[in-house]
Every structure is written in structure tokens, then in C-alpha cells.
Design a protein around this motif. Structure first.
Motif, PDB file in Angstrom:
ATOM      1  N   GLN A  70      -8.950 -12.988 -21.435  1.00  0.00           N
ATOM      2  CA  GLN A  70      -8.863 -11.547 -21.020  1.00  0.00           C
ATOM      3  C   GLN A  70     -10.196 -11.060 -20.595  1.00  0.00           C
ATOM      4  OE1 GLN A  70      -6.588  -9.228 -23.984  1.00  0.00           O
ATOM      5  NE2 GLN A  70      -4.815  -9.317 -22.757  1.00  0.00           N
ATOM      6  N   ALA A  71     -11.266 -11.180 -21.516  1.00  0.00           N
ATOM      7  CA  ALA A  71     -12.553 -10.839 -21.601  1.00  0.00           C
ATOM      8  C   ALA A  71     -13.470 -11.428 -20.663  1.00  0.00           C
ATOM      9  CB  ALA A  71     -13.244 -10.805 -22.910  1.00  0.00           C
ATOM     10  N   ILE A  72     -13.117 -12.833 -20.372  1.00  0.00           N
ATOM     11  CA  ILE A  72     -13.979 -13.424 -19.021  1.00  0.00           C
ATOM     12  C   ILE A  72     -13.295 -12.800 -17.936  1.00  0.00           C
ATOM     13  CG2 ILE A  72     -14.404 -15.541 -18.098  1.00  0.00           C
ATOM     14  CD1 ILE A  72     -13.904 -16.818 -20.964  1.00  0.00           C
ATOM     15  N   ARG A  73     -11.972 -12.731 -17.802  1.00  0.00           N
ATOM     16  CA  ARG A  73     -11.640 -11.939 -16.419  1.00  0.00           C
ATOM     17  C   ARG A  73     -12.225 -10.648 -16.187  1.00  0.00           C
ATOM     18  NH1 ARG A  73      -6.359 -14.373 -18.324  1.00  0.00           N
ATOM     19  NH2 ARG A  73      -5.790 -15.988 -16.817  1.00  0.00           N
ATOM     20  N   ARG A  74     -12.362  -9.792 -17.288  1.00  0.00           N
ATOM     21  CA  ARG A  74     -12.810  -8.332 -16.924  1.00  0.00           C
ATOM     22  C   ARG A  74     -14.337  -8.503 -16.572  1.00  0.00           C
ATOM     23  NH1 ARG A  74     -11.481  -6.850 -21.956  1.00  0.00           N
ATOM     24  NH2 ARG A  74     -13.625  -6.833 -22.650  1.00  0.00           N
ATOM     25  N   ASP A 296     -20.077  -6.768 -23.815  1.00  0.00           N
ATOM     26  CA  ASP A 296     -19.418  -7.756 -22.828  1.00  0.00           C
ATOM     27  C   ASP A 296     -20.455  -8.873 -22.329  1.00  0.00           C
ATOM     28  OD1 ASP A 296     -17.001  -6.671 -23.081  1.00  0.00           O
ATOM     29  OD2 ASP A 296     -17.069  -5.718 -21.151  1.00  0.00           O
ATOM     30  N   ILE A 297     -21.850  -8.950 -23.292  1.00  0.00           N
ATOM     31  CA  ILE A 297     -22.703  -9.958 -22.525  1.00  0.00           C
ATOM     32  C   ILE A 297     -22.107 -11.237 -22.956  1.00  0.00           C
ATOM     33  CG2 ILE A 297     -24.600  -8.415 -22.863  1.00  0.00           C
ATOM     34  CD1 ILE A 297     -25.509  -9.992 -25.350  1.00  0.00           C
ATOM     35  N   THR A 298     -21.447 -11.794 -23.710  1.00  0.00           N
ATOM     36  CA  THR A 298     -21.088 -13.240 -23.864  1.00  0.00           C
ATOM     37  C   THR A 298     -19.897 -13.132 -22.846  1.00  0.00           C
ATOM     38  OG1 THR A 298     -21.423 -12.662 -26.228  1.00  0.00           O
ATOM     39  CG2 THR A 298     -20.319 -14.670 -25.526  1.00  0.00           C
ATOM     40  N   ALA A 299     -18.895 -12.406 -22.444  1.00  0.00           N
ATOM     41  CA  ALA A 299     -18.015 -12.640 -21.648  1.00  0.00           C
ATOM     42  C   ALA A 299     -18.669 -12.802 -20.181  1.00  0.00           C
ATOM     43  CB  ALA A 299     -16.910 -11.657 -21.614  1.00  0.00           C
ATOM     44  N   LEU A 300     -19.621 -12.000 -19.889  1.00  0.00           N
ATOM     45  CA  LEU A 300     -20.286 -12.028 -18.730  1.00  0.00           C
ATOM     46  C   LEU A 300     -21.019 -13.262 -18.373  1.00  0.00           C
ATOM     47  CD1 LEU A 300     -20.900 -10.682 -15.991  1.00  0.00           C
ATOM     48  CD2 LEU A 300     -23.113  -9.735 -17.130  1.00  0.00           C
ATOM     49  N   ALA A 301     -21.701 -13.874 -19.534  1.00  0.00           N
ATOM     50  CA  ALA A 301     -22.307 -15.115 -19.357  1.00  0.00           C
ATOM     51  C   ALA A 301     -21.205 -16.285 -19.193  1.00  0.00           C
ATOM     52  CB  ALA A 301     -23.073 -15.673 -20.745  1.00  0.00           C
ATOM     53  N   ALA A 302     -19.949 -16.271 -19.704  1.00  0.00           N
ATOM     54  CA  ALA A 302     -18.859 -17.258 -19.297  1.00  0.00           C
ATOM     55  C   ALA A 302     -18.791 -17.074 -18.040  1.00  0.00           C
ATOM     56  CB  ALA A 302     -17.997 -17.063 -20.446  1.00  0.00           C
ATOM     57  N   ALA A 303     -18.511 -15.787 -17.547  1.00  0.00           N
ATOM     58  CA  ALA A 303     -17.892 -15.612 -16.157  1.00  0.00           C
ATOM     59  C   ALA A 303     -18.860 -16.181 -15.134  1.00  0.00           C
ATOM     60  CB  ALA A 303     -17.440 -14.296 -15.857  1.00  0.00           C
ATOM     61  N   THR A 304     -20.080 -15.960 -15.380  1.00  0.00           N
ATOM     62  CA  THR A 304     -21.217 -16.415 -14.569  1.00  0.00           C
ATOM     63  C   THR A 304     -21.379 -17.973 -14.676  1.00  0.00           C
ATOM     64  OG1 THR A 304     -22.312 -14.158 -14.821  1.00  0.00           O
ATOM     65  CG2 THR A 304     -23.821 -16.343 -14.073  1.00  0.00           C
ATOM     66  N   LEU A 305     -21.230 -18.562 -15.873  1.00  0.00           N
ATOM     67  CA  LEU A 305     -21.208 -20.383 -15.814  1.00  0.00           C
ATOM     68  C   LEU A 305     -20.052 -20.706 -14.972  1.00  0.00           C
ATOM     69  CD1 LEU A 305     -22.330 -20.376 -19.433  1.00  0.00           C
ATOM     70  CD2 LEU A 305     -23.733 -21.005 -17.396  1.00  0.00           C
ATOM     71  N   VAL A 306     -18.843 -20.241 -15.180  1.00  0.00           N
ATOM     72  CA  VAL A 306     -17.725 -20.527 -14.333  1.00  0.00           C
ATOM     73  C   VAL A 306     -18.071 -20.528 -12.937  1.00  0.00           C
ATOM     74  CG1 VAL A 306     -15.299 -20.187 -13.914  1.00  0.00           C
ATOM     75  CG2 VAL A 306     -16.003 -20.355 -16.062  1.00  0.00           C
ATOM     76  N   PHE A 307     -18.458 -19.279 -12.389  1.00  0.00           N
ATOM     77  CA  PHE A 307     -18.882 -19.064 -11.067  1.00  0.00           C
ATOM     78  C   PHE A 307     -20.018 -20.344 -10.639  1.00  0.00           C
ATOM     79  CE2 PHE A 307     -20.950 -16.197  -7.864  1.00  0.00           C
ATOM     80  CZ  PHE A 307     -20.125 -16.729  -6.709  1.00  0.00           C
ATOM     81  N   GLU A 308     -20.944 -20.591 -11.404  1.00  0.00           N
ATOM     82  CA  GLU A 308     -21.844 -21.534 -11.018  1.00  0.00           C
ATOM     83  C   GLU A 308     -21.113 -22.734 -10.871  1.00  0.00           C
ATOM     84  OE1 GLU A 308     -25.056 -21.463 -10.280  1.00  0.00           O
ATOM     85  OE2 GLU A 308     -25.212 -19.108 -10.707  1.00  0.00           O
TER      86      GLU A 308
END
Ligand SMILES: [Mn+2]
Length: 318
Positions: A70-74, A296-308
Motif C-alpha cells: 500500500q505504501a509503495i503504491r502511494r 514516506d522516504i522508505t516507500a519512495l525509495a522502494a517505488a523508485t528502485l522498482v521504476f529503475e
């Protein structure tokens, strides 16, 4: 007056109508899917299915990773509007990516869940899509790798983590610190072409994995890590497993078992960007535990790594 049609529609997770295309929608509103992808169970024509595995019953210390998807999607809503930087790659023009939603299971029957995760993955892979799985704790990698090995045979593992997760254990235990011991014994991973990056916890046995620990990353730098990964993996089919605690707790505090001295987000991003020639067949991003996160810095890092990672897939496909 500017064209507001994209904004007028909103809720692209359900209104997009197509599996391709970048989505412009205010990050503060709308139905959430990973990067505004179409939320769908229709796998026809899909290159990559994003799915959440909100399971954290294998956590040894602090739980909370069940809230990770949920947090990564957000957080990913921050990233959906722009092409990839600095490449300019239009990831979602080249690659058909959907959000397949989460695996649903009964937490009161924990020993039934590994088989459910494996069947969930097998269904997606059988349709010809590859997967990005959002954890959940790191145990989910074991049933995910079982499903991938059925399709691909033993794979090369590229594993970012503070922990080796290869500590010796009984095969019937469900534990997020021992899957990569079992996965070698089960023939899911070939350790001779697998590499673990960012480790900084003691394990007397490397079980055949090449290890680039966190002090080595800091003394040699990301470009040297890239060369070690390429030399280790070669042209083998490779699965990326990224435990967010591979990052330093300064960059990723929202995780159950943080260890100081880890990679910066910038180092991890630089390493991933250098791995476009690797033959990637799947990814998981695990151990994001929002109850311990800050802004949300951890969730943003996770979302960014998936995008990469998706950008690497798009560059291979283009
Ligand atoms: Mn870990």
C-alpha cells in the motif's frame, strides 16, 4: 485554457483502458495503483505485472511489512508523470505494465501461505508476463523463486540486503532470514553466478554466493560493483531481490531489521542503472515496513528502485 482531459478523467488505475502509456494525475488524489498503471487481472499483452504480497508472518523481529505494498503504491504516485531521468526512456510506452493487485490469504493459516504465493506467481508467469512483487517480508522470495525456477530453471540471484538471508535452518520453518540457504538446496538459485550486495551482518558461511559487502561498496564505489555483478552473472537469467534494508537506515528507516552502514539511495540507483545488459526475468522489493517510516522516504525509495528496474526492462525491449 489548458487541456484538462487527463485530469478530468482521474482514477487512471480503473479508467486508463490500456496497458501502455504514461499517466498524468495529481499525486494527492485518485485510486491508487503502482505508478497509475491499470489495475487489472487481465494478463493478455502484459509484459510486467506488479503484485503485492502483503505477508509478514515470517518476520523475526519487528513486523509491519504487510503494509508495504500500500505504501509503495502511494509513494509511486509521485513518479508516474515523468519519463525516466536521466535516460528520457518512456518506460510505459515500450513496456506494458499493469498492477495485478495483492495476493489474498488467510493469516490464520500461515503454513498454507507459501503454496498460495507460489501458485499466484505461477499463474502470472504462465500467462507470459514477468513479475515485480512488492513485499511483505523477505520470506516471500522463496515461493516466488520456486515459481520462477519452474519456468526458467535455476536462476542467477542479484540480492541487495543488509543480511545474507542464508543462515542455516530446518526446511519446514517459515523465516525471512533463511530463504537463500533453502533456495540453493532446492536448486532454485545457482550460487556460482549469484551475488549479494550491501551485506553487513555476520554469517560464517557464504554458501557459494559472491558477496560484495557494504564496506566494499563504500571503498570501491558503485561502478566497481556494477563490474562485479556483470562478471558474476554473465548472460544467465537473473532475478533481482531487493531488501530495502540494503539501504542505510538514514535513507530507509521504515524496515523491520535496520543495520547502519548501508548503501545510500543514490548508490543503489547508480548500481541498478549500470545493469541494463543483465538478462532480468523478475524482481521483488521487500521489507518496507511503513510503521517505522518517516515522511514516506522508505516507500519512495522502494517505488523508485522498482521504476529503475522497469526502465532496465524497457531498455532491453526497445
Ligand atoms: Mn534484510
Amino acid at each position: 485554457m489548458s487541456d484538462l482531459s487527463e485530469f478530468d478523467r482521474g482514477d487512471h488505475a480503473f479508467t486508463a483502458g490500456t496497458v501502455k502509456g504514461r499517466r498524468t494525475e495529481p499525486m494527492y488524489s485518485g485510486a491508487l495503483s503502482f505508478m497509475r498503471r491499470l489495475y487489472s487481472h487481465d494478463l493478455s499483452g502484459v509484459d510486467v505485472a506488479i503484485t503485492g504480497i502483503p505477508f509478514d508472518l515470517a518476520t523475526s523481529h519487528r513486523p509491519g511489512a504487510r503494509l508495504g505494498p500500500q505504501a509503495i503504491r502511494r509513494a509511486s504516485a509521485n513518479l508516474a508523470w515523468a519519463p525516466h531521468f536521466p535516460s528520457g526512456v518512456s518506460v510505459f510506452e515500450d513496456l506494458a505494465v499493469i498492477d495485478y493487485g495483492d495476493l489474498v490469504f488467510d493469516p490464520g493459516r500461515p503454513h498454507e501461505i507459501p503454496a498460495l504465493i507460489e501458485a499466484h506467481a505461477a499463474k502470472i508467469l504462465a500467462a507470459g508476463a514477468s513479475m515485480v512483487s512488492l513485499g511483505g517480508d523477505h520470506f516471500v522470495s522463496h515461493p516466488l523463486l520456486k515459481a520462477h525456477a519452474v519456468v526458467h530453471g535455476p536462476v542467477a540471484l542479484v540480492h541487495f540486503d543488509a543480511h545474507s538471508d542464508s543462515w542455516v535452518d530446518d526446511a519446514d520453518r517459515i523465516d525471512h532470514g533463511t530463504m537463500f540457504y533453502h533456495a540453493v538446496n532446492d536448486g532454485l538459485i545457482d550460487p556460482a553466478c549469484s551475488i549479494q550486495i550491501g551485506l553487513r551482518t555476520y554469517n560464517p558461511d557464504n554458501h557459494g554466493y559472491t558477496i560484495v559487502d557494504a564496506p566494499w561498496v563504500h571503498s570501491h564505489g558503485p561502478q566497481a560493483v556494477i563490474e562485479r555483478v556483470k562478471a558474476t552473472v554473465g548472460d544467465r537469467k537473473a532475478y533481482l531481490s531487493f531488501d530495502i534494508d540494503g539501504l542505510d537506515p538514514a535513507f530507509a528507516p521504515g524496515t523491520g531489521t535496520p543495520v547502519v552502514g548501508g548503501l545510500s539511495t543514490a548508490q543503489a540507483v547508480e548500481i541498478l542503472r549500470g545493469l541494463a545488459t543483465i538478462n532480468w526475468i523478475g524482481m521483488d522489493l521487500v521489507e518496507v515496513a511503513p510503521p517505522y517510516d518517516v515522511s514516506d522516504i522508505t516507500a519512495l525509495a522502494a517505488a523508485t528502485l522498482v521504476f529503475e528496474y522497469l526502465c532496465l526492462c524497457a531498455r532491453r525491449q526497445a
